[in-house]
Scaffold this active site. Structure first.
Site, PDB file in Angstrom:
ATOM      1  N   ARG A  74      63.533 103.708  99.927  1.00 25.17           N
ATOM      2  CA  ARG A  74      63.142 102.348 100.784  1.00 25.17           C
ATOM      3  C   ARG A  74      64.488 101.711 100.837  1.00 25.17           C
ATOM      4  O   ARG A  74      64.619 101.010  99.722  1.00 25.17           O
ATOM      5  CB  ARG A  74      61.950 101.729 100.547  1.00 25.17           C
ATOM      6  CG  ARG A  74      61.883 100.464 101.087  1.00 25.17           C
ATOM      7  CD  ARG A  74      60.258  99.922 100.668  1.00 25.17           C
ATOM      8  NE  ARG A  74      60.227  98.715 101.505  1.00 25.17           N
ATOM      9  CZ  ARG A  74      60.133  97.393 100.883  1.00 25.17           C
ATOM     10  NH1 ARG A  74      59.909  97.400  99.556  1.00 25.17           N
ATOM     11  NH2 ARG A  74      60.190  96.601 101.574  1.00 25.17           N
ATOM     12  N   HIS A 118      64.182  91.982 105.327  1.00 22.35           N
ATOM     13  CA  HIS A 118      64.024  91.785 103.995  1.00 22.35           C
ATOM     14  C   HIS A 118      64.550  90.377 103.800  1.00 22.35           C
ATOM     15  O   HIS A 118      65.690  90.367 103.344  1.00 22.35           O
ATOM     16  CB  HIS A 118      64.542  92.767 102.961  1.00 22.35           C
ATOM     17  CG  HIS A 118      63.890  92.791 101.851  1.00 22.35           C
ATOM     18  ND1 HIS A 118      63.251  93.830 101.044  1.00 22.35           N
ATOM     19  CD2 HIS A 118      63.856  91.961 100.772  1.00 22.35           C
ATOM     20  CE1 HIS A 118      63.103  93.533  99.737  1.00 22.35           C
ATOM     21  NE2 HIS A 118      63.249  92.250  99.529  1.00 22.35           N
ATOM     22  N   GLU A 163      57.241  91.277 102.370  1.00 24.50           N
ATOM     23  CA  GLU A 163      56.595  89.981 101.547  1.00 24.50           C
ATOM     24  C   GLU A 163      56.874  88.820 102.635  1.00 24.50           C
ATOM     25  O   GLU A 163      57.350  87.591 102.120  1.00 24.50           O
ATOM     26  CB  GLU A 163      57.352  89.706 100.399  1.00 24.50           C
ATOM     27  CG  GLU A 163      57.289  90.808  99.523  1.00 24.50           C
ATOM     28  CD  GLU A 163      58.000  90.582  98.069  1.00 24.50           C
ATOM     29  OE1 GLU A 163      58.554  89.931  97.832  1.00 24.50           O
ATOM     30  OE2 GLU A 163      57.721  91.453  97.019  1.00 24.50           O
ATOM     31  N   ASN A 287      53.523  95.535  97.295  1.00 19.66           N
ATOM     32  CA  ASN A 287      54.313  95.159  96.459  1.00 19.66           C
ATOM     33  C   ASN A 287      53.542  94.299  95.416  1.00 19.66           C
ATOM     34  O   ASN A 287      52.939  93.264  95.550  1.00 19.66           O
ATOM     35  CB  ASN A 287      55.437  94.277  96.910  1.00 19.66           C
ATOM     36  CG  ASN A 287      56.477  94.862  97.894  1.00 19.66           C
ATOM     37  OD1 ASN A 287      56.136  95.975  98.237  1.00 19.66           O
ATOM     38  ND2 ASN A 287      57.452  94.112  98.240  1.00 19.66           N
ATOM     39  N   TYR A 289      53.845  92.880  91.169  1.00 17.84           N
ATOM     40  CA  TYR A 289      54.402  92.578  89.762  1.00 17.84           C
ATOM     41  C   TYR A 289      53.734  92.011  88.777  1.00 17.84           C
ATOM     42  O   TYR A 289      53.969  92.443  87.649  1.00 17.84           O
ATOM     43  CB  TYR A 289      55.747  91.717  90.250  1.00 17.84           C
ATOM     44  CG  TYR A 289      56.898  92.351  91.071  1.00 17.84           C
ATOM     45  CD1 TYR A 289      57.927  93.118  90.269  1.00 17.84           C
ATOM     46  CD2 TYR A 289      56.948  92.260  92.459  1.00 17.84           C
ATOM     47  CE1 TYR A 289      58.990  93.642  91.041  1.00 17.84           C
ATOM     48  CE2 TYR A 289      57.633  93.027  93.163  1.00 17.84           C
ATOM     49  CZ  TYR A 289      58.730  93.641  92.503  1.00 17.84           C
ATOM     50  OH  TYR A 289      59.691  94.322  93.288  1.00 17.84           O
ATOM     51  N   GLU A 349      56.667  98.288  96.132  1.00 19.12           N
ATOM     52  CA  GLU A 349      57.533  97.696  94.880  1.00 19.12           C
ATOM     53  C   GLU A 349      56.650  97.492  93.852  1.00 19.12           C
ATOM     54  O   GLU A 349      55.541  96.947  93.930  1.00 19.12           O
ATOM     55  CB  GLU A 349      58.223  96.193  95.432  1.00 19.12           C
ATOM     56  CG  GLU A 349      59.542  96.317  96.362  1.00 19.12           C
ATOM     57  CD  GLU A 349      59.803  94.905  96.554  1.00 19.12           C
ATOM     58  OE1 GLU A 349      59.639  94.244  95.716  1.00 19.12           O
ATOM     59  OE2 GLU A 349      60.540  94.602  97.659  1.00 19.12           O
TER      60      GLU A 349
HETATM   61  O1  IFM Z   1      64.050  91.485  94.058  1.00 21.48           O
HETATM   62  C1  IFM Z   1      62.937  91.073  94.641  1.00 21.48           C
HETATM   63  C2  IFM Z   1      62.556  91.743  95.927  1.00 21.48           C
HETATM   64  O2  IFM Z   1      63.613  91.328  96.984  1.00 21.48           O
HETATM   65  C3  IFM Z   1      61.403  91.492  96.827  1.00 21.48           C
HETATM   66  N1  IFM Z   1      60.172  91.641  95.728  1.00 21.48           N
HETATM   67  C4  IFM Z   1      60.288  91.177  94.467  1.00 21.48           C
HETATM   68  C5  IFM Z   1      61.729  91.638  93.733  1.00 21.48           C
HETATM   69  C6  IFM Z   1      61.763  91.137  92.437  1.00 21.48           C
HETATM   70  O3  IFM Z   1      61.712  89.527  92.532  1.00 21.48           O
END
Ligand code: IFM
Length: 442
Positions: A74, A118, A163, A287, A289, A349
């Site tokens: 990606r 992006h 995002e 995505n 985290y 992500e």
């Molecule tokens: O680096 C970023 C990415 O560009 C978008 N999602 C989160 C990642 C980590 O912060």
């Protein structure tokens, strides 16, 4: 049960974070060039001018991907490489770059997955209002058309936006990301205009024969700071609407969630907009985290929530709580919320930063990353076993890279980059991921 037949493993990157070559071959300036060149905006004043020099070193990076055995890569297209001023004629040299990259990936058996946006909006479009300007949506659809015209015969998976909530919140709401505007709830029109851009781009891509289209949304389950406090629970609900539903609900149902506490009246919604926004998509990119701690807003805060530290969890190098259960909770909640309307998911992500550096023997032992990925992939497998339709997983990221306002401090890569020499050193997590993929392919 295990992962479905044909499950794809991959890595993800983004143009501004790795390419460099900011003024080469006709590339025009984006908001991130302007923002990062403005004193005080990024850590140590760092920019993406050189980044990982991927624009020149891409053959080596494709070799690294092939060494991992990934099924798919990606990446994002730089809008200002393809269309330097945002509108107007395409720049053939910019398209040539992605053309070569795509061919090299296919030669190595790696399916290219292209994200169109992006965060690197052409600066001339920002000068006309950026994502606050409805017309930007249609400039984006034209860019999508041009990109597909050149690449759709070989790129199967397309993502419109990455995002969009981060653009609204950090770019226009708090001003900590480009374009650096701190408008708080007056940033809300950027949500509608980005959604419209997505929908218009879906139509443009379809007209060029693209069959597999999605969007990569950011999700973060909300945790009330005090679960016994009604005010904190209400704040967590408002945060959930903003972070997890604002961009997903209109896409999948053609309706916005209740935005009354979030300045919903500021959205300029016209006749056909919601139908365009809800154009069917083929997958939803997730995505993930970390979860977010939320508390009731302090007096004077115009937002319906404040953020709170989530204690009791280990954290990454950026202080982000490591909570794989929240990933499982998120995947379950998407299925529960949207039922049959939910298309197949790709985890577009997932990853973590740690201050990884080579040891005396030159090896980069990033055991913490391995533990993070292992636990999150296990959570995804559980969700799949429970019936969530996940078709692929991209870890963020192949390389250490430019982490936006944080400059080159955080390191998210499976591969360490020495920015002074551009030397790439695969970390231990690279070998771990390679072995996981090989075992999964059987
Ligand atoms: O680096 C970023 C990415 O560009 C978008 N999602 C989160 C990642 C980590 O912060």
């Amino acid at each position: 049960m295990g992962l479905p037949e044909g499950f794809r493993w991959g890595v993800a990157t983004a143009a501004y974070q790795i390419e460099g070559a900011a003024t080469e071959d006709g590339r025009g300036p984006s908001i991130w060039d302007t923002f990062s060149a403005t004193p005080g905006r990024t850590r140590d004043g760092r920019t993406g001018e050189v980044a990982c020099d991927h624009y020149h070193r891409w053959p080596e990076d494709v070799d690294l991907m092939a060494g991992l055995g990934i099924d798919t890569y990606r990446f994002s297209l730089s809008w200002t490489r393809v269309r330097p001023t945002g509108g107007g004629a395409a720049n053939p040299k910019g398209l040539d770059f992605y053309d070569r990259l795509v061919d090299a990936l296919l030669d190595r058996g790696i399916a290219p997955a292209a994200t169109l946006y992006h965060w690197d909006l052409p600066q001339p479009l920002e000068d006309e209002g950026g994502w606050l300007n409805r017309d930007t949506a249609f400039r984006f659809a034209e860019f999508a058309y041009l990109a597909a015209e050149r690449l759709a015969d070989r790129v199967e998976l397309w993502m419109t936006l990455n995002e969009p909530v981060v653009t609204t919140a950090y770019g226009y709401g708090f001003g900590v990301y480009a374009p650096g505007r701190a408008l708080l709830l007056d940033a809300m029109p950027t949500a509608h205009n980005q959604l419209l851009a997505h929908g218009a781009a879906v139509t443009a891509l379809r007209s060029r024969g693209v069959r597999t289209i999605g969007i990569a949304n950011h999700y973060s389950p909300a945790r009330p700071a005090d679960p016994d406090s009604a005010a904190d629970r209400a704040a967590a609900g408002a945060f959930d609407i903003f972070m997890n539903r604002l961009y997903t609900e209109p896409l999948l149902t053609g309706r916005y969630p209740d935005l009354s506490a979030l300045g919903g009246e500021k959205l300029d919604i016209r006749d056909e907009d919601l139908a365009i926004i809800a154009s069917p998509i083929d997958f939803l990119g997730v995505n993930y985290y970390q979860p977010t701690g939320v508390t009731a807003p302090a007096e004077g805060n115009p937002l319906p929530f404040d953020l709170a530290e989530l204690s009791g969890h280990p954290v990454t190098g950026m202080g982000w709580p490591i909570v794989p259960d929240a990933f499982l909770e998120l995947l379950r909640s998407l299925k529960e919320r949207y039922g049959d309307r939910l298309p197949p998911l790709y985890i577009t992500e997932n990853g973590c930063s740690f201050p990884d550096e080579p040891g005396p023997d030159g090896a980069v032992d990033d055991a913490s990353r391995i533990a993070y990925l292992d636990a999150h992939i296990a959570a995804m497998r559980t969700a799949v076993d429970e019936g969530v339709d996940v078709r692929g997983y991209y870890t963020w990221s192949l390389l250490d890279n430019f982490e936006w306002s944080e400059g080159y401090g955080p390191r998210f890569g499976l591969v360490h980059v020495d920015y002074a020499t551009q030397q790439r050193t695969p970390k231990k997590s690279y070998a771990w991921y390679r072995d996981l993929i090989a075992a999964s392919h059987g």
